[in-house]
Design an enzyme around this catalytic site. Structure first.
Site, PDB file in Angstrom:
ATOM      1  N   CYS A 173      -4.379  -0.967  -2.001  1.00 61.44           N
ATOM      2  CA  CYS A 173      -4.452   0.481  -2.199  1.00 61.44           C
ATOM      3  C   CYS A 173      -5.461   0.755  -3.297  1.00 61.44           C
ATOM      4  CB  CYS A 173      -3.071   1.016  -2.585  1.00 61.44           C
ATOM      5  SG  CYS A 173      -3.038   2.773  -3.004  1.00 61.44           S
ATOM      6  N   ASN A 174      -6.487   1.533  -2.975  1.00 63.13           N
ATOM      7  CA  ASN A 174      -7.509   1.854  -3.972  1.00 63.13           C
ATOM      8  C   ASN A 174      -6.924   2.619  -5.147  1.00 63.13           C
ATOM      9  OD1 ASN A 174      -8.940   1.877  -1.113  1.00 63.13           O
ATOM     10  ND2 ASN A 174     -10.501   1.355  -2.611  1.00 63.13           N
ATOM     11  N   THR A 175      -6.086   3.596  -4.856  1.00 65.65           N
ATOM     12  CA  THR A 175      -5.526   4.429  -5.925  1.00 65.65           C
ATOM     13  C   THR A 175      -4.613   3.623  -6.839  1.00 65.65           C
ATOM     14  OG1 THR A 175      -5.640   6.385  -4.507  1.00 65.65           O
ATOM     15  CG2 THR A 175      -4.179   6.503  -6.405  1.00 65.65           C
ATOM     16  N   ASP A 206       0.855  -1.189   0.000  1.00 68.34           N
ATOM     17  CA  ASP A 206       0.000   0.000   0.000  1.00 68.34           C
ATOM     18  C   ASP A 206       0.890   1.237   0.000  1.00 68.34           C
ATOM     19  OD1 ASP A 206      -2.257   1.672   0.183  1.00 68.34           O
ATOM     20  OD2 ASP A 206      -2.118   1.743   2.364  1.00 68.34           O
ATOM     21  N   SER A 207       0.282   2.337  -0.316  1.00 70.85           N
ATOM     22  CA  SER A 207       0.978   3.624  -0.274  1.00 70.85           C
ATOM     23  C   SER A 207       1.033   4.117   1.168  1.00 70.85           C
ATOM     24  CB  SER A 207       0.230   4.642  -1.136  1.00 70.85           C
ATOM     25  OG  SER A 207      -1.112   4.787  -0.673  1.00 70.85           O
ATOM     26  N   CYS A 214     -10.468   4.324   0.579  1.00 70.81           N
ATOM     27  CA  CYS A 214      -9.019   4.325   0.802  1.00 70.81           C
ATOM     28  C   CYS A 214      -8.746   3.393   1.962  1.00 70.81           C
ATOM     29  CB  CYS A 214      -8.537   5.744   1.124  1.00 70.81           C
ATOM     30  SG  CYS A 214      -6.793   5.846   1.612  1.00 70.81           S
ATOM     31  N   THR A 215      -7.718   2.554   1.846  1.00 70.13           N
ATOM     32  CA  THR A 215      -7.466   1.563   2.889  1.00 70.13           C
ATOM     33  C   THR A 215      -6.954   2.191   4.185  1.00 70.13           C
ATOM     34  OG1 THR A 215      -5.264   1.113   1.950  1.00 70.13           O
ATOM     35  CG2 THR A 215      -7.088  -0.349   1.291  1.00 70.13           C
ATOM     36  N   HIS A 216      -6.546   3.455   4.150  1.00 67.20           N
ATOM     37  CA  HIS A 216      -6.203   4.149   5.391  1.00 67.20           C
ATOM     38  C   HIS A 216      -7.454   4.462   6.218  1.00 67.20           C
ATOM     39  CE1 HIS A 216      -2.350   4.904   3.377  1.00 67.20           C
ATOM     40  NE2 HIS A 216      -1.869   5.413   4.499  1.00 67.20           N
TER      41      HIS A 216
END
Length: 263
Positions: free
Chosen positions: A74-76, A11-12, A184-186
């Site tokens: 990560c969605n993006t 992930d970012s 967003c996974t955050h």
């Protein structure tokens, strides 16, 4: 591919640990390696070309670490780079995108909120998915500018976060949403704060469980499920501050090792 090789996840930043936890819980016998690309977070403000290059970098590192499957947590990165990754690498690659479908199917007010990064909301994949399922439904899209940065700094339960998040949620409440999609996974780390702002009637949806189930299904389909009954080993790497990675997992019950790594 060997069945005892680890599942690779990236992930970012630290947010993808929400996906990692779901996978590790559902598949307790699997080893996992997680990459938190905090040095380059957030991806949402970057160009498609930058996001794709970063996704390739992370995938190459996970392949170097002998992973048998890659989960893009990560969605993006999924919405901008998944096609390139799947066409480049001969390995199963799982993506993630905002769970707009279940929200659209189950909404009663016909108003659904989506909180996501700019990179996700403007992507071709998100627009296509949204158009497919949201006829006759109003989707209130809000870009969560600054949320990832605060989470990456460990500033979750702060006045600054509450104020920023409240400013993004208020327009959705004014529209009478009954589902809030976290794109967003955050953002699942913000659920305790969100529950203070939302009524019990508003359902919060994230993609973690669905991604874990899909990962298991793909492992089975490719005969990659680890038959060993031992408890899996989990190694989490960050190219940022390892203390932030550890702090965000302070309530986690899964045993893991957290380390810094240059990637």
């Amino acid at each position: 591919m060997m069945q005892d090789q680890p599942i690779g996840i990236f992930d970012s930043g630290v947010g993808g640990t929400t996906i990692w936890k779901e996978i590790a819980s559902l598949l307790p016998n699997e080893d996992t390696i997680f990459l938190a690309d905090s040095k380059y977070a957030p991806y949402g403000k970057r160009s498609k070309e930058e996001i794709t290059a970063l996704s390739i970098k992370n995938t190459e590192k996970l392949l170097d670490l002998n992973c048998k499957i890659i989960v893009v947590a990560c969605n993006t990165a999924t919405t901008n780079a998944i096609k390139t990754l799947r066409s480049t690498y001969n390995i199963p690659i799982i993506g993630i995108e905002p769970a707009i479908k279940p929200a659209a199917i189950n909404t009663k007010t016909k108003k659904v909120g989506v909180l996501a990064t700019k990179g996700t909301l403007s992507s071709e994949l998100f627009v296509k998915t949204s158009d497919l399922y949201t006829q006759n439904i109003e989707v209130i899209e809000v870009i969560g500018t600054g949320l990832v940065e605060l989470i990456e700094k460990g500033k979750i339960d702060t006045d600054e976060m509450y104020s920023l998040l409240h400013s993004y949620i208020t327009p959705m409440l004014n529209k009478n949403i009954d589902h809030l999609v976290l794109g967003c996974t955050h953002y699942p780390y913000l659920i305790p704060l969100l529950k203070k702002m939302l009524s019990d009637e508003i359902i919060i949806i994230d993609s973690g469980e669905a991604v874990a189930r899909q990962t298991k299904a793909v492992l089975i389909a490719n005969n990659l499920l680890n038959p060993n009954p031992k408890i899996g080993k989990h190694t989490l790497y960050t190219n940022g501050n390892v203390d932030i990675l550890k702090n965000i997992l302070h309530e986690n019950t899964i045993t893991y090792t957290a380390k810094t790594l240059d990637f």
